[in-house]
Scaffold this active site. Structure first.
Site, short mmCIF file in Angstrom:
data_model
loop_
_atom_site.label_atom_id
_atom_site.label_comp_id
_atom_site.label_asym_id
_atom_site.label_seq_id
_atom_site.Cartn_x
_atom_site.Cartn_y
_atom_site.Cartn_z
N SER A 1 0.16 -17.60 -4.14
CA SER A 1 1.07 -18.70 -4.57
C SER A 1 1.33 -19.65 -3.35
O SER A 1 1.36 -18.97 -2.09
CB SER A 1 2.09 -18.48 -5.11
OG SER A 1 2.04 -17.70 -6.41
N1 SAH Z 1 2.46 -12.95 -6.71
C1 SAH Z 1 1.11 -13.08 -6.05
C2 SAH Z 1 0.29 -14.20 -7.04
C3 SAH Z 1 -0.87 -13.87 -7.72
S1 SAH Z 1 -1.64 -14.85 -8.80
C4 SAH Z 1 0.92 -13.04 -4.84
O1 SAH Z 1 1.68 -12.97 -4.06
O2 SAH Z 1 -0.29 -13.11 -4.41
C5 SAH Z 1 -1.08 -14.21 -10.11
C6 SAH Z 1 -1.88 -12.87 -10.50
O3 SAH Z 1 -1.53 -12.64 -11.87
C7 SAH Z 1 -3.32 -12.70 -10.39
O4 SAH Z 1 -3.56 -11.58 -9.36
C8 SAH Z 1 -3.74 -12.40 -11.90
O5 SAH Z 1 -4.75 -11.33 -11.96
C9 SAH Z 1 -2.41 -11.69 -12.35
N2 SAH Z 1 -2.10 -11.75 -13.72
C10 SAH Z 1 -2.70 -12.66 -14.82
N3 SAH Z 1 -2.16 -12.15 -15.98
C11 SAH Z 1 -1.49 -11.00 -15.87
C12 SAH Z 1 -1.01 -9.88 -16.72
N4 SAH Z 1 -1.12 -9.94 -18.01
N5 SAH Z 1 -0.71 -8.85 -16.07
C13 SAH Z 1 -0.40 -8.81 -14.98
N6 SAH Z 1 -1.02 -9.52 -14.17
C14 SAH Z 1 -1.69 -10.50 -14.30
#
Ligand code: SAH
Length: 214
Positions: free
Chosen positions: A65
């Site tokens: 993010s």
């Molecule tokens: N908090 C993260 C942001 C990553 S982007 C960071 O600091 O890097 C969002 C993430 O959510 C992605 O890796 C994606 O694979 C995950 N995601 C999407 N749907 C999800 C679900 N149902 N359960 C768990 N993770 C999920």
């Protein structure tokens, strides 16, 4: 090797100043973000732009993010030392590290096994020990509930009831909700077992929250 050079530190300080100017003014949050080298979570080719205020690719079609979003969401959580926080979407592990810096007892779920594995080894190497789980965030973690805070870092088409159930009374969930590209940051405060207060904040952008594991 993980190297946090003077140049990285300088860029990070400049980023924190910019975030302050954009409204991330909680000193504890800024200090926590100042202690976590964001470039460790990115491919070395992205080193030079790791401290730009933008989302960047982390593999698997996902992104870390934007720093403003991390600061804003974290600020909305008002983290208290030792409290149990659930994050949905571990991704790179950066947000988990920031929550660990704030003294939270962090649980984080990721649906992509590759990202889960990478985050697990990196965070351990950095000395952080959140509870990282490979699974579907729509289900939450009933065996570890209730959580005083829940942070969702992917865009949900609807608010998962299971997560609201796993929120403690007096607790708060911060989640981007909406259809397609039209997501709004929302706050759900669980006032009592039967009353949840919803606040809709401004528009934001996130990768989608998907069902199941991959
Ligand atoms: N908090 C993260 C942001 C990553 S982007 C960071 O600091 O890097 C969002 C993430 O959510 C992605 O890796 C994606 O694979 C995950 N995601 C999407 N749907 C999800 C679900 N149902 N359960 C768990 N993770 C999920």
């Amino acid at each position: 090797m993980l190297l946090d050079s003077f140049q990285h530190k300088g860029l990070r300080q400049r980023l924190l100043k910019a975030l302050y100017g954009k409204g991330v003014n909680d000193e504890r949050v800024l200090t926590a973000m100042g202690n976590v080298p964001r470039h460790f979570f990115l491919e070395s080719g992205l080193d030079k732009i790791a401290y730009d205020d933008r989302a960047l690719p982390i593999g698997g079609g996902q992104t870390i993010s934007r720093p403003y979003t991390v600061g804003w969401q974290t600020q909305l959580l008002s983290v208290v030392q030792g409290e149990k926080i659930l994050e949905i979407g571990t991704g790179s592990g950066y947000q988990s590290a920031v929550l660990c810096e704030l003294g939270a007892n962090v649980y984080s779920i990721e649906r992509q096994s590759l990202l889960h594995g990478k985050a697990k080894s990196l965070l351990a190497q950095m000395g952080y020990h959140p509870n990282l789980v490979y699974g579907d965030g729509f289900e939450g973690l009933p065996c570890h509930a209730p959580f005083t805070k829940i942070i969702v870092t992917c865009g949900a088409s609807h608010v998962p009831q299971s997560l609201l159930c796993q929120l403690a009374v007096g607790g708060r969930m911060v989640i981007p909700v909406g259809a397609g590209n039209s997501l709004y940051m929302c706050i759900f405060d669980k006032v009592s077992e039967t009353e949840i207060r919803q606040t809709k904040l401004k528009e934001c952008s996130f990768v989608p929250m998907l069902q199941g594991i991959s």
